[in-house]
Scaffold this active site. Structure first.
Site, PDB file in Angstrom:
ATOM      1  N   GLU A 183       0.827  -1.224   0.000  1.00  0.00           N
ATOM      2  CA  GLU A 183       0.000   0.000   0.000  1.00  0.00           C
ATOM      3  C   GLU A 183       0.854   1.264   0.000  1.00  0.00           C
ATOM      4  O   GLU A 183       0.710   2.167   0.829  1.00  0.00           O
ATOM      5  CB  GLU A 183      -0.973  -0.017   1.186  1.00  0.00           C
ATOM      6  CG  GLU A 183      -1.901  -1.210   1.126  1.00  0.00           C
ATOM      7  CD  GLU A 183      -3.067  -1.146   2.104  1.00  0.00           C
ATOM      8  OE1 GLU A 183      -3.082  -0.268   2.978  1.00  0.00           O
ATOM      9  OE2 GLU A 183      -3.969  -1.983   1.981  1.00  0.00           O
ATOM     10  N   GLU A 194      -3.922  -9.017   0.042  1.00  0.00           N
ATOM     11  CA  GLU A 194      -4.404  -8.778   1.409  1.00  0.00           C
ATOM     12  C   GLU A 194      -5.918  -8.615   1.386  1.00  0.00           C
ATOM     13  O   GLU A 194      -6.432  -7.755   0.684  1.00  0.00           O
ATOM     14  CB  GLU A 194      -3.735  -7.520   1.987  1.00  0.00           C
ATOM     15  CG  GLU A 194      -4.058  -7.314   3.453  1.00  0.00           C
ATOM     16  CD  GLU A 194      -3.339  -6.085   4.026  1.00  0.00           C
ATOM     17  OE1 GLU A 194      -2.138  -5.877   3.743  1.00  0.00           O
ATOM     18  OE2 GLU A 194      -4.007  -5.330   4.756  1.00  0.00           O
TER      19      GLU A 194
END
Ligand code: GAL
Length: 798
Positions: A415, A492
């Site tokens: 991220e 994820e």
């Protein structure tokens, strides 16, 4: 018996001494001081008053929780600061012409190292392994002092608990001046079929110019120790760049897989012109091939396989970040028993032991490098080191880890903020290039939180082999449209929340906690979250919803659930005193939450029947009862012998349920296939807490100070039923050949220090982690609590 042991011991040291290379465990005999003292680098410094300890050591985990600690709640609210370590050791005069170096598997963080007052260097990244050559500065036949400063005072510097200090193993490596470079053998399998495998072995040799006519002799042994391939050839090259590139063939290879993790041993021996052995290094290796397909997803050795993965942070609960191989092994075993086939080392390079264990146990690994690049997520995080260190850190990670058959994906980041602007393009290309130069055999991905390909600059770089998506389950159905021709994996997912053994009804109304970025939730006054799999953070989704989707689309190669275990820090959705995460399928102490059995019913071949919740409710209350099951057609529920009906899963259901008016007694479930009983299980209304029960996961452990036995403490009623809401304060005592390493109960808001020898049970359970002492013998364990019958247990350390 004792005598025999001693003789064997000295024999093995003597043999090791005669070898060309010696790798010594350098973990014992350190001195430690919490606080800064710049004079401590000097040889003459007096450390007599310092604490004696062995590493791996994490000083943060020994501290007190406090929301005022600069680590803040996000890192678990434990102290950080600066710590110094010193070790005094002798080097034999006979080692004078050897190359001697020190290897740190990881120091948290900003480590600086001195040998005999000479500065060796700094390493900011707390997760990277590094080594320094000591030889030029050593006193041969005399005393030497190694001093290490670990500075974790630059807080906050992480989004989760890091731990502080020399928290991984340390090794002293003695070899000839001309030797195989650190992590200097690269084994890969460029061509593999059932008939034969080509094994490439590239060896780098340091100090080649010092010797002439060196040969590298490379042998591959099978698991039984039988030689299956060998070759030899000259080591050449200029100066320190020397080496050998060899290719060997293994016919009818035994393939490495998650079900049968077959390991070969590859031994490279350097021999001089007269046939004398100069150096020798052995590595485990696995032969396998795998593929990601844009339509069909992942396959291993030609067999389609959904990635059933979990993300794991590096802490081991009450042990903190300190590496105990057994603690890692236990976590992996619990995951493997659930049916997990892959681990994501979120969001950093793992301890080397984790990769060794994954190789051996049959778990694939997505090996991740960074949680941020040049743009920060926290005031003092790695962004500060980015410019100077990222290339070196990434290179070192790949070189260290690329021999592991378990490693199947490199992730260059999680991220990362540069997703959102054009700098993401150039940095992605640069990082992928760095990886590819060192290993082109595995795909490179990055865990993307911006799902839209038009807006994601990391994706737009065109450099990723594999699209890694975090969350955004709402777009899974349309991914082929958004990413035509691309290979896709879920890097994820989920981020559901739970406290073990706590249930809020109704079970089927899903709560988003928090519902968005701005709203603070009210939650439960005791900081618990329901374990019905009915709570998730707004960016995530429940376990069942997510798995149904991942299962549905073949092109979606699989997922990495956030997370396998609860971890220290990031206690979404609560404020202080919550200090550890709610995301785990298993709690911080290692006790599974109910949804563990949903996965087990889907991911393993063993028959499962799991009934929830407990059976202690108010008379007349309507209770949501659920069962996860597999290998059966139906489940029948009985309350005190009366049938409450048969339920079957329909369509994509993952559980069955009943609404039951509570009455105390026995709630029993029976699963059947073709009318035959497969399994039965029951929950019983427990009476008042009456006694303690202790059960150890292992009743015999290894002496030497590194092994562990995990002792479950259960609070039982008079009839032996676990009391599901018992929170008695338990005093735990370890005497004899063992020590108490920590206690836990899995409760996310418990502020008792982990090193304390007393702890409240949480929902009926607590945990004592018992470590072996250096010397073997019996370990006596006792647990007492006011008003309860106490319990004793003896385990052996050998
Ligand atoms: C993700 C992030 C993880 C963790 C998780 C919590 O966005 O990658 O590190 O913070 O959220 O839900």
């Amino acid at each position: 018996m004792k005598k025999l042991f001693l003789i064997l011991f000295s024999l093995s040291t003597a043999v090791a001494g005669a070898q060309s290379r010696q790798t010594q465990d350098f973990d014992t005999g350190w001195k430690f001081h919490l606080g800064n003292d710049s004079l401590a680098k000097s040889v003459v410094y007096n450390d007599a008053q310092w604490r004696s300890l062995n590493v791996p050591h994490d000083w943060s985990i020994e501290g007190k929780f406090d929301e005022k600690n600069p680590t803040l709640q996000g890192e678990g609210g434990l102290p950080a600061g600066i710590g110094w370590y010193r070790k005094t050791f002798t080097i034999p005069a006979t080692s004078k012409n050897k190359a001697i170096s020190i290897v740190f598997d990881g120091v948290q963080h900003n480590s600086e190292v001195w040998i005999n007052g000479h500065y060796l260097g700094k390493r900011p990244n707390g997760y990277i392994s590094f080594e320094y050559e000591l030889s030029p500065y050593l006193k041969y036949g005399g005393k030497n002092v190694l001093a290490v400063k670990a500075d974790n005072s630059d807080q906050p510097n992480s989004r989760w608990y890091t731990g502080s200090g020399i928290y991984r193993n340390v090794w002293l490596v003695t070899s000839a001046q001309t030797h195989i470079a650190p992590w200097g053998v690269f084994i890969s399998t460029p061509k593999v079929s059932v008939a034969q495998a080509q094994v490439s072995v590239q060896t780098r040799v340091d100090n080649v110019q010092a010797m002439k006519n060196i040969e590298a002799k490379t042998v591959i042994y099978d698991a039984a120790g039988k030689k299956v391939a060998e070759t030899h050839g000259p080591v050449d090259g200029p100066d320190n760049e020397g080496g050998a590139n060899q290719s060997l063939t293994v016919t009818k290879p035994q393939l490495w897989s998650v079900n049968k993790p077959y390991l070969y041993t590859v031994t490279v021996t350097l021999v001089d012109g007269k046939g004398k052995v100069i150096d020798e290094v052995s590595n485990k290796a696995g032969i396998r091939w795998f593929d990601f397909d844009a339509d069909k997803g992942f396959s291993l050795n030609g067999e389609p396989m959904k990635i059933q993965g979990v993300c794991l942070h590096h802490d081991a609960g009450a042990l903190g970040a300190a590496v105990y191989k057994r603690a890692i092994e236990r976590q992996l075993q619990i995951m493997k028993d659930m049916g997990v086939n892959a681990i994501r080392t979120s969001h950093n390079p793992p301890a080397p032991e984790l990769l060794d264990l994954c190789d051996k146990m049959g778990l694939l690994v997505m090996d991740e490098a960074f949680d941020m690049w040049k743009k920060k997520k926290n005031k003092n995080d790695y962004y500060k080191e980015w410019d100077q260190w990222h290339t070196r850190d990434l290179q070192d990670q790949v070189v260290r880890d690329r021999n592991h058959p378990s490693v199947f994906i490199w992730s260059i980041g999680n991220e990362i903020r540069e997703q959102f602007d054009s700098t993401g393009i150039s940095i992605t290309r640069e990082l992928v290039n760095t990886v590819k130069k060192l290993d082109s055999t595995r795909p490179v991905t990055s865990a993307l939180s911006e799902w839209n390909p038009e807006k994601n600059f990391i994706y737009k770089s065109g450099a990723l082999d594999l699209v890694g998506l975090n969350y955004h389950q709402e777009v899974y159905a349309d991914l082929k449209k958004h990413y035509p021709g691309q290979k896709i994996i879920g890097t994820e997912q989920v981020s559901a929340l739970m406290s073990r053994g706590h249930y809020d009804m109704p079970s089927d109304s899903v709560r988003m906690w928090p519902p968005d970025a701005k709203t603070k939730i009210k939650g439960n006054p005791d900081y618990t979250v329901s374990a019905y799999d009915n709570v998730a953070a707004y960016w995530g989704s429940t376990h069942e919803t997510t798995w149904k989707l991942v299962k549905k689309y073949d092109y979606f190669s699989g997922m990495f659930i956030w997370t396998g275990f609860d971890y220290l820090g990031e206690p979404t959705p609560y404020p202080w005193p919550a200090r550890s995460s709610y995301f785990g399928i298993v709690d911080l102490a290692g006790f599974p939450k109910d949804v563990y059995y949903m996965y087990q019913s889907e991911w393993t071949a063993k028959p499962v029947l799991h009934l929830l919740p407990h059976w202690n409710w108010k008379a007349g209350q309507t209770v949501d009862v659920m069962a996860y099951y597999s290998q059966a057609d139906e489940v029948e529920l009985f309350l005190n012998g009366r049938s409450l009906g048969i339920q079957k899963k329909h369509g994509d259901d993952l559980h069955v349920k009943w609404k039951v008016k509570f009455e105390p007694g026995v709630l029993k479930a029976v699963s059947r296939k073709g009318g035959q009983t497969v399994l039965t299980t029951q929950v019983v209304t427990a009476g008042a807490p009456y006694q303690i029960k202790l059960s150890a996961d292992r009743s015999a452990i290894k002496a030497g100070g590194k092994d562990l036995s995990y002792v479950t403490i259960s609070i039982l009623d008079k009839d032996g039923n676990v009391v599901p809401d018992a929170n008695n304060l338990v005093n735990f005592k370890v005497t004899g050949a063992g020590v108490l390493r920590g206690m836990d109960n899995g409760y996310q808001a418990d502020l008792e220090p982990f090193t304390s020898s007393s702890r409240n049970a949480f929902n009926g359970l607590a945990l004592g982690i018992v470590g072996s002492a250096v010397k073997g013998g019996s370990i006596s364990i006792s647990a007492t609590a006011a008003g309860l019958k106490s319990a004793n247990l003896t385990i052996q350390s050998r």
